[in-house]
Write an enzyme that holds these catalytic residues in place. Structure first.
Site, short mmCIF file in Angstrom:
data_model
loop_
_atom_site.label_atom_id
_atom_site.label_comp_id
_atom_site.label_asym_id
_atom_site.label_seq_id
_atom_site.Cartn_x
_atom_site.Cartn_y
_atom_site.Cartn_z
N LYS A 195 -45.93 46.49 32.26
CA LYS A 195 -45.51 47.91 32.24
C LYS A 195 -45.48 48.34 30.78
O LYS A 195 -44.47 48.80 30.25
CB LYS A 195 -44.14 48.06 32.92
CG LYS A 195 -43.78 49.50 33.28
CD LYS A 195 -44.73 50.14 34.28
CE LYS A 195 -44.23 51.55 34.65
NZ LYS A 195 -45.28 52.32 35.35
N ASP A 251 -42.53 38.27 41.41
CA ASP A 251 -41.73 38.11 42.62
C ASP A 251 -42.13 39.17 43.65
O ASP A 251 -42.40 38.87 44.82
CB ASP A 251 -40.25 38.23 42.26
CG ASP A 251 -39.33 37.84 43.39
OD1 ASP A 251 -39.81 37.48 44.48
OD2 ASP A 251 -38.10 37.88 43.20
N ASP A 255 -44.88 38.62 47.03
CA ASP A 255 -44.41 38.89 48.39
C ASP A 255 -45.28 39.93 49.07
O ASP A 255 -45.58 39.83 50.27
CB ASP A 255 -42.95 39.36 48.37
CG ASP A 255 -41.97 38.21 48.29
OD1 ASP A 255 -42.40 37.05 48.39
OD2 ASP A 255 -40.77 38.46 48.12
#
Length: 365
Positions: A195, A251, A255
């Site tokens: 980011k 993370d 997922d």
């Protein structure tokens, strides 16, 4: 005389013991076929350890792990222990300490959608036709999850919370090298996630990854902001080869990637430390899913993620690529032959339970 390896087996809670039993069944067959000597030591961890030993990660379990070449992990947690203080709950009190204690900084999560299971993906058929194979490399011991200071305080009549996101250049460089090496061994394309348009961490991340990439001229490097990466994964997962991300972004994206394949029950993971003994790395290997308390004890859980985690253990910690390939091939054969657990079953295929799937894969070794 052949080397005898030591593996700590931490089945944990929920469906953990059920799927672990099938991984052990397959390991029993493959170790015999390839003449691999492994000493397996079962240990308690998670909720069951809280009930019996008073803490999620007992000292005895930690000692066994320290004396082992790798950890084969099931899953921990469940509704029974959710009322405990946050720092005593199985996930926080077992998983995170294990990662930190052993320096397991590199998390590898393959997101593989086999062609025969493309129908299980929630994506449009044209996006997953023929299946896809993406590897997410996640930094696992830095960032917001471990940064200090970390606290909650009350001031002027209201609470506020502080988490600190911190990354050292050396932390970024070492995980970048893992990702570049993985891409080099696959299709040669690495997408780094950050980011950098908002975070100082992102600026440093992008600079260090770019610098590291100069040592890998055979790997194509691109950068995406994390929000765009999330959208592009949904749009066209087949456009990705290896994804590199810091702890929290990895993370979330891993997922998302897991869900795009259609079932968490198919996806293994490896959490690795520094390389020792040539290319071997101490690691903890576990399914990407959780304890699934709603189906625990019913004999219907998909054991493939646990079985493939065992294959990753053979590959990365024991250096037995031959045995790992045999397990991977057996899983693909069983799926091609039409065997399915309930989470991936469709009309015209053969529904089997946890044990049935484990037996079929063991027979296909």
């Amino acid at each position: 005389m052949s080397e005898t390896f030591k593996v700590a087996v931490l089945a944990g809670d929920g469906i953990g013991p059920e799927v672990m039993a099938e991984a052990m069944r397959v390991l029993g067959v493959v170790t015999q076929k390839f003449s691999i000597s492994i000493e397996f030591t079962p240990c308690r961890v998670g909720g069951i350890a809280i009930d019996v030993d008073g803490k999620a990660l007992p000292e005895a379990t930690l000692r066994v792990c320290e004396e082992s070449d790798a950890i084969l992990f099931g899953s921990v947690g469940g509704p029974k222990w959710e009322s405990l203080p946050a720092n005593e709950q199985p996930e926080r009190a077992a998983l995170l300490p294990l990662r930190k204690h052993f320096g397991l900084f590199a998390n590898l999560r393959p997101g593989v959608c086999l062609p025969e299971l493309a129908h299980a993906s929630p994506l449009h058929p044209r996006s997953v036709e023929g299946g896809f194979d993406v590897l997410c490399v996640r930094e696992l011991t830095g960032g917001l999850y471990f940064g200090e200071p970390k606290y909650t305080k009350e001031e002027n009549g209201e609470f506020f919370a502080v988490d600190t996101m911190i990354y050292w250049e050396s932390e970024i460089r070492r995980i970048a090298r893992v990702a570049f090496e993985a891409a080099r061994a696959r299709r040669g394309a690495l997408t780094s996630i950050d980011k950098a348009n908002v975070l100082q961490n992102g600026l440093l991340w992008r600079r260090v990854v770019t610098e590291t990439g100069r040592d890998y001229p055979d790997v194509s490097l691109s950068h995406l902001y994390v929000d765009n990466a999330a959208m592009q994964l949904v749009k066209n997962p087949k456009a990705f080869d290896v994804i590199l991300a810091e702890n929290m972004f990895g993370d979330i994206l891993s997922d998302e990637l897991a869900m795009l394949t259609g079932s968490l029950g198919m996806l293994p993971s490896a959490s690795l430390g520094e390389a020792t003994g040539g290319q071997r790395r101490f690691g903890m290997y576990e399914p990407s899913g959780g304890t699934a308390p709603d189906i625990a004890g019913k004999g219907i859980a998909n054991p493939i993620a646990q079985i493939l985690s065992a294959a990753m253990l053979l590959r990365y910690s024991l250096g037995r690529e031959d045995a790992a390939i045999a397990i991977d091939a057996a899983v693909r054969k069983v799926i091609a032959d039409g065997f399915r657990t309930a989470d991936i079953w469709t009309e015209g295929t053969t529904k089997v339970g946890t044990t049935g799937m484990g037996e079929a894969i063991a027979a296909a070794i």
